[in-house]
Structure formats: structure tokens, C-alpha cells
Motif scaffolding. Sequence first.
Motif, mmCIF file in Angstrom:
data_model
loop_
_atom_site.group_PDB
_atom_site.id
_atom_site.type_symbol
_atom_site.label_atom_id
_atom_site.label_comp_id
_atom_site.label_asym_id
_atom_site.label_seq_id
_atom_site.Cartn_x
_atom_site.Cartn_y
_atom_site.Cartn_z
ATOM 1 N N PRO A 151 1.662 -4.648 -64.028
ATOM 2 C CA PRO A 151 3.092 -4.667 -63.730
ATOM 3 C C PRO A 151 3.396 -5.161 -62.317
ATOM 4 O O PRO A 151 2.644 -4.906 -61.376
ATOM 5 N N VAL A 152 4.496 -5.871 -62.198
ATOM 6 C CA VAL A 152 4.961 -6.353 -60.903
ATOM 7 C C VAL A 152 6.265 -5.619 -60.591
ATOM 8 O O VAL A 152 7.299 -5.878 -61.216
ATOM 9 N N VAL A 153 6.203 -4.685 -59.658
ATOM 10 C CA VAL A 153 7.356 -3.867 -59.288
ATOM 11 C C VAL A 153 7.641 -4.095 -57.810
ATOM 12 O O VAL A 153 6.747 -3.954 -56.977
ATOM 13 N N SER A 154 8.858 -4.416 -57.481
ATOM 14 C CA SER A 154 9.236 -4.701 -56.107
ATOM 15 C C SER A 154 9.511 -3.414 -55.349
ATOM 16 O O SER A 154 10.297 -2.560 -55.811
ATOM 17 N N ALA A 155 8.897 -3.279 -54.174
ATOM 18 C CA ALA A 155 9.169 -2.120 -53.330
ATOM 19 C C ALA A 155 10.607 -2.140 -52.826
ATOM 20 O O ALA A 155 11.215 -1.082 -52.597
ATOM 21 N N ASP A 156 11.180 -3.334 -52.655
ATOM 22 C CA ASP A 156 12.553 -3.442 -52.153
ATOM 23 C C ASP A 156 13.552 -2.882 -53.154
ATOM 24 O O ASP A 156 14.575 -2.308 -52.758
ATOM 25 N N ASP A 157 13.280 -3.054 -54.445
ATOM 26 C CA ASP A 157 14.206 -2.589 -55.481
ATOM 27 C C ASP A 157 13.840 -1.215 -56.024
ATOM 28 O O ASP A 157 14.603 -0.632 -56.795
ATOM 29 N N TRP A 158 12.676 -0.703 -55.644
ATOM 30 C CA TRP A 158 12.166 0.545 -56.229
ATOM 31 C C TRP A 158 12.970 1.741 -55.752
ATOM 32 O O TRP A 158 13.381 1.825 -54.582
ATOM 33 N N THR A 159 13.170 2.678 -56.661
ATOM 34 C CA THR A 159 13.757 3.971 -56.305
ATOM 35 C C THR A 159 13.031 5.075 -57.081
ATOM 36 O O THR A 159 12.461 4.822 -58.152
ATOM 37 N N LEU A 160 13.076 6.271 -56.530
ATOM 38 C CA LEU A 160 12.539 7.453 -57.210
ATOM 39 C C LEU A 160 13.672 8.445 -57.378
ATOM 40 O O LEU A 160 14.301 8.866 -56.391
ATOM 41 N N THR A 161 13.928 8.831 -58.614
ATOM 42 C CA THR A 161 14.981 9.786 -58.928
ATOM 43 C C THR A 161 14.372 11.120 -59.293
ATOM 44 O O THR A 161 13.432 11.174 -60.103
ATOM 45 N N ILE A 162 14.888 12.207 -58.694
ATOM 46 C CA ILE A 162 14.469 13.562 -59.040
ATOM 47 C C ILE A 162 15.675 14.228 -59.695
ATOM 48 O O ILE A 162 16.742 14.388 -59.066
ATOM 49 N N ASP A 163 15.541 14.572 -60.980
ATOM 50 C CA ASP A 163 16.679 15.127 -61.711
ATOM 51 C C ASP A 163 16.214 16.178 -62.703
ATOM 52 O O ASP A 163 15.082 16.654 -62.642
#
Length: 509
Positions: free
Chosen positions: A236-248
Motif C-alpha cells: 500500500p501507498v499511504v501519504s503521511a501528509d493526508d494520513w489521520t488517526l481517529t479515536i472513536d
Amino acid sequence: MRIRLLWTLLWAWYGVLATLVGIGLAHLAAAVTDPAASPVLAVGSTVIDLTPTPMKEWAIRTFGSADKAVLVGSVLVGVLALAALAGVVARRRFAAGAAVLVVLVAVAAGAVLTRPQAGPLDLVPCVVAALAAPAALRLLARTQDHADDGRSDGRSDGRRTVLLAITALTAIAAAGGIAGRLVSSLRARPEDVALPTPADPARPLPRGLDDQVPGITPFRTPKGDFYRVDTRLDVPVVSADDWTLTIDGDVDRKVTLSFDELLAMPMVERDITLTCVSNSVGGPYVGAARWLGVPLTDVLDLAGIGSTRADQILSTDFAGMTISTPLDLATDGRDALVVVGMNGEPLPREHGFPVRMVIPGLYGFISATKWLTRLTLTRYDDQQAYWTERGWATDAPIKISARIDTPKALAEVDPGDVVVGGVAWAQERGGVAGVQVRVDGGPWVDAQLGPDGGNDYWRQWFHRWSAESGSHRIAVRAVAGNGEPQTAVRAEPFPDGASGLHELLVKVS
């Protein structure tokens, strides 16, 4: 009869070549939009999801780390077989042959749309394939028809035109695939990320036995040699600039972190051994590395979980893959981490860049989510993760185990002093306190231990054996720091990890 066969093979090749053009250009389009939307990979991923657990375990045992390549190759062979049929049909009725190609693309589009986070843009590669493959087949069919007409009129340039068309389309197919890989490699590069200095660094790792015992596993696993077992066919190619982590979920407040916000939190470094639940006794799916990350409890505390009724953390990767971790084990004081670095560098793509989970003492299928994007506090009664739905255990601590690295099974060695060596691990049980070796069912003899890398890290060991001529069976077992011995009871990996003693046969001559 022979001429008819040659014509059939020629048109079959036309169908295959047309499909390769579609696949190559679709792969390029996927590299620009989302690599996971590549039609062949989408179909392969769907096949993985539909494959029964025993067959998956067989594939891992049989093909090892090549299981993904075998699956992709199998899917591709099936696709090209149908493509060949499309070419043969197109010789008589072009519309029918083109329809077969469109149906193949439609199947891939269905696989793309079944992905949990699929969107309209993910269909672009399939649209490209649906347009390019029939167009290529039309070009080949018309070129061949003109060549046939030329032969009947006495002209001889038709064959040259056919060869030029074949060459051009072959180049397009190859260029599309190569360009797709190049574009993917240039997107979201881990090496462009600057990691912060840990607020709590790990102590220097002692020098291992790597130079003293030939053939023993390195004390620290290089990232290029670290095992990879997951459900992804691609990297997978995931951009650090667009990455987010959601805690819900069952939290006081929903929180979303950017990559920069995560990097700004206090980081810790820890030496931790990871093990895949699919690892058989003595198997290769275990590795040890230095991980840099934020304590999982610090991340969860941002959302507030003091009053939660949840009993699991449902972690989700960028494509919707879910893993369940028992909440009590993830928050019991062990060094559970939200990881951004491996062996002093950003995470490699194949190991979860930009962010993954690492929780010591638990098999990866309940603890080591790669390409992490969400942490949901919930209950097992309410939501089930990917592996839970397939009957794997919900609570799976890594079992105490020792492995013989040298000599190899069925090796021939000279009589005299033979060094037997390997690695052992006993996480969350006080580490490895002892390793014992047995030859031909005789008494257990204490092996010499290598340096101690911590309770969550494996330990190298070796034993000098006075070997005599003949065939001999060598066995090994480990003892944990809390006194718990490795069990000799054999169990398969499903549903909570393999157990038993690693034994092998060697010949002394």
C-alpha cells in the motif's frame, strides 16, 4: 488441421495481448489514483477474503512469503485464459469477443466496489481497462483483416503491419505496468519523513552472537529481512501528509490526529519481537526490531476512556481491514505502541508506513495493525474484526518457543564439535531464562544464552555438541523467566498459535 490450430493460437494471443494492454494501463491509472484499485489486485484481494482459513494456512505453509505472488499469478493466469478465449471468439464475432473482455473488467469492478472504503474514483482503472482492452483487440482484428485482404490481392505488406501493431501494443502494455510501479514508488516516500528524537530511548542493544555462531539468526532483524504476512497483495501507498488517526467509539470525545500531531507527542523506543500466528513450530514468521512510537495508552487518553464499557480496541487500516485487540491486555502496562519508526528509520511501506500498531506478547493478528487509521473502542458482542469472523481466537498470547537455526534439517555435518544454535522467545513471562537441547531423546542439557535484549525481545542461544557418526535427532525447548516451560504438546496455528518442540534430523558422516 495444423493451420487451423495456428490461427486459433494467433487469435488467442491477440486476446491475451489486448488484455495485457488493459491491465498495464489500468495499473498506471491505479498508481495515480489508488494502487489498491488495480483490477488484478482487487480480484486477488477478494479471493483472499473468500478463501477458507485452512486453505490460507496451507498456502502460507506451502509457499511462505511467496504466497502473494502465487495468488496474483494464479488470478492472472485465469484472467489470461479467459482473455485467450475472447480472442478466439473475436475471430468469428468481434462483438462477442469484446464482450468477454468487458465482462472480465466488470468482475474486477465488482471486486473494487466491495472494498470497505471504495469510492467512485476507484473505478477509474477499471474504466480504463474496459476501454483499452477492446480497443486493442479491435486494432489487432482490423490489422489482421487487412493483412488477409492483402494476401488475397497479392500485396505483401500486411504481415509487416501486423508485426508493428503487435510490437506497439506490447510496448504499451509493458510501459503501462512499468510506469505504474514507478509512479507508486515516487508517491508518499518513507525516506522523506524526519523522525523525532525519542523522549524515552531504548538502552543500547547488546552485541549478539551473529559473528560467533555461523548460521544463527541476527540479534536484530534487518527491515529487508523482516517477515511480512498480511491480506494485502500489493504494498500500500499511504501519504503521511493526508494520513489521520481517529479515536472513536465508546470514548468521552472523538479525536482525530494528523501525522504531524502524532509526531509531536512524546515518543518512546522499545526493542520488541513480533510473531505471526501462522508461524509453525520452528517457522520463519518471527522477527525482532527496535520500534519508535507513542504509547497506545497516551493516544487513547486523548479521547478519554476512563468510563468506557468497551472490551476491545477495533483497529482499522486505510482500506477498512479490521483487527480486534482485548482492551485489558492493550492497557495492562506492557509497551503497546502506535509506531512510526523501525530500526532507526521511518516504517517501510510493507511494514505499515506511515503508522502501525505494535503490542508485545500478542500475535500480530490481534495486535499489529499496519497502515493504521482508526481506533474504535467497542465490545466483541457488538463488532467483530476480520480474523474474529473467521474463527480465530480473541485472546492470543504468544506462546513460549525456541527454534534451531543451525544446523539445518537434514544437513550433513562432520563428526566432532558441532555448534547447535538458534533463538527463543517468552514475552510477557519474564523473557527467556533458559534454553535446553536434547539429542536422540537423551537428557536435556542447558545451552548457553546470548545477551539479554529485554523481556519482550528474543534471545540467541547455542550448544556445543560432540557429534558421532550416524543420524541424530536434535530437539530444543525454552524456559521463561517466570519458570514456565515450553510445552511439548503439539498444536496447529489455528486458532491461537502453534505449539510443540522444534526437532530436526541431521546426519553426521
